[in-house]
Design a protein around this motif. Structure first.
Motif, PDB file in Angstrom:
ATOM      1  N   GLU A 162       0.836  -1.206   0.000  1.00 38.37           N
ATOM      2  CA  GLU A 162       0.000   0.000   0.000  1.00 38.37           C
ATOM      3  C   GLU A 162       0.869   1.254   0.000  1.00 38.37           C
ATOM      4  OE1 GLU A 162      -0.534  -2.549   2.232  1.00 38.37           O
ATOM      5  OE2 GLU A 162      -2.282  -3.388   1.196  1.00 38.37           O
TER       6      GLU A 162
ATOM      7  N   GLU B  68       2.419   1.563  -3.440  1.00 36.75           N
ATOM      8  CA  GLU B  68       1.399   2.032  -4.375  1.00 36.75           C
ATOM      9  C   GLU B  68       1.166   3.539  -4.224  1.00 36.75           C
ATOM     10  OE1 GLU B  68      -3.173   0.930  -5.712  1.00 36.75           O
ATOM     11  OE2 GLU B  68      -2.303  -0.032  -3.947  1.00 36.75           O
ATOM     12  N   PHE B  69       1.111   4.017  -2.992  1.00 39.67           N
ATOM     13  CA  PHE B  69       0.923   5.439  -2.731  1.00 39.67           C
ATOM     14  C   PHE B  69       2.066   6.255  -3.322  1.00 39.67           C
ATOM     15  CE2 PHE B  69       1.695   9.174  -0.034  1.00 39.67           C
ATOM     16  CZ  PHE B  69       0.491   9.849  -0.228  1.00 39.67           C
ATOM     17  N   GLU B  70       3.306   5.808  -3.103  1.00 39.53           N
ATOM     18  CA  GLU B  70       4.464   6.512  -3.634  1.00 39.53           C
ATOM     19  C   GLU B  70       4.454   6.537  -5.162  1.00 39.53           C
ATOM     20  OE1 GLU B  70       6.650   8.379  -2.107  1.00 39.53           O
ATOM     21  OE2 GLU B  70       5.803   7.920  -0.150  1.00 39.53           O
ATOM     22  N   LEU B  71       4.049   5.434  -5.769  1.00 47.41           N
ATOM     23  CA  LEU B  71       3.973   5.382  -7.231  1.00 47.41           C
ATOM     24  C   LEU B  71       2.913   6.344  -7.755  1.00 47.41           C
ATOM     25  CD1 LEU B  71       4.259   1.528  -7.760  1.00 47.41           C
ATOM     26  CD2 LEU B  71       6.046   3.251  -8.136  1.00 47.41           C
ATOM     27  N   GLU B  72       1.797   6.404  -7.058  1.00 42.86           N
ATOM     28  CA  GLU B  72       0.734   7.334  -7.439  1.00 42.86           C
ATOM     29  C   GLU B  72       1.211   8.778  -7.314  1.00 42.86           C
ATOM     30  OE1 GLU B  72      -3.778   8.420  -6.033  1.00 42.86           O
ATOM     31  OE2 GLU B  72      -3.056   6.371  -5.703  1.00 42.86           O
ATOM     32  N   MET B  73       1.919   9.077  -6.213  1.00 45.55           N
ATOM     33  CA  MET B  73       2.440  10.429  -6.006  1.00 45.55           C
ATOM     34  C   MET B  73       3.489  10.799  -7.067  1.00 45.55           C
ATOM     35  SD  MET B  73       1.094  11.939  -3.229  1.00 45.55           S
ATOM     36  CE  MET B  73      -0.356  11.622  -4.197  1.00 45.55           C
TER      37      MET B  73
ATOM     38  N   GLN C  75       1.669   1.307 -12.315  1.00 39.49           N
ATOM     39  CA  GLN C  75       1.686   0.934 -10.902  1.00 39.49           C
ATOM     40  C   GLN C  75       1.513  -0.572 -10.743  1.00 39.49           C
ATOM     41  OE1 GLN C  75      -1.091   3.205  -8.483  1.00 39.49           O
ATOM     42  NE2 GLN C  75      -0.761   5.001  -9.758  1.00 39.49           N
TER      43      GLN C  75
ATOM     44  N   SER D   8       0.827   5.922 -14.161  1.00 37.17           N
ATOM     45  CA  SER D   8      -0.533   5.508 -14.495  1.00 37.17           C
ATOM     46  C   SER D   8      -0.861   4.238 -13.713  1.00 37.17           C
ATOM     47  CB  SER D   8      -0.647   5.227 -15.999  1.00 37.17           C
ATOM     48  OG  SER D   8       0.068   4.047 -16.338  1.00 37.17           O
ATOM     49  N   ARG D   9      -2.114   3.905 -13.632  1.00 37.06           N
ATOM     50  CA  ARG D   9      -2.534   2.701 -12.904  1.00 37.06           C
ATOM     51  C   ARG D   9      -1.868   1.456 -13.499  1.00 37.06           C
ATOM     52  NH1 ARG D   9      -2.975   0.760  -8.300  1.00 37.06           N
ATOM     53  NH2 ARG D   9      -4.256  -1.074  -8.212  1.00 37.06           N
TER      54      ARG D   9
END
Length: 65
Positions: free
Chosen positions: A4, A7-12, A20, A16-17
């Motif tokens: 999790e 995933e948050f760091e990748l989103e920041m 990720q 793209s989904r």
């Protein structure tokens, strides 16, 4: 680092989904390695985001020894 948190760091970082999911799948298969993840990010055209956590872990390990 949990999936999790990764995933948050990748989103920041702006991935793209789909990007990720590829990296998260890689982490599930091979485990968490900050240097490997940062290398993958660089190859995808993103700045490194995980080495700072790797440095923190090394500092913590050195203090406990």
């Amino acid at each position: 680092m949990t999936l999790e948190e990764i995933e948050f760091e990748l989103e920041m970082a702006g991935l793209s989904r789909e990007q990720q999911v590829k990296i998260l799948s890689s982490v599930k298969r091979g485990g968490y390695d900050a240097k490997v993840l940062d290398q993958k990010l660089r190859l995808m055209g993103f700045p490194p985001a995980f080495s700072i956590y790797d440095d923190d872990e090394e500092d913590t390990n050195n203090k406990t020894e």
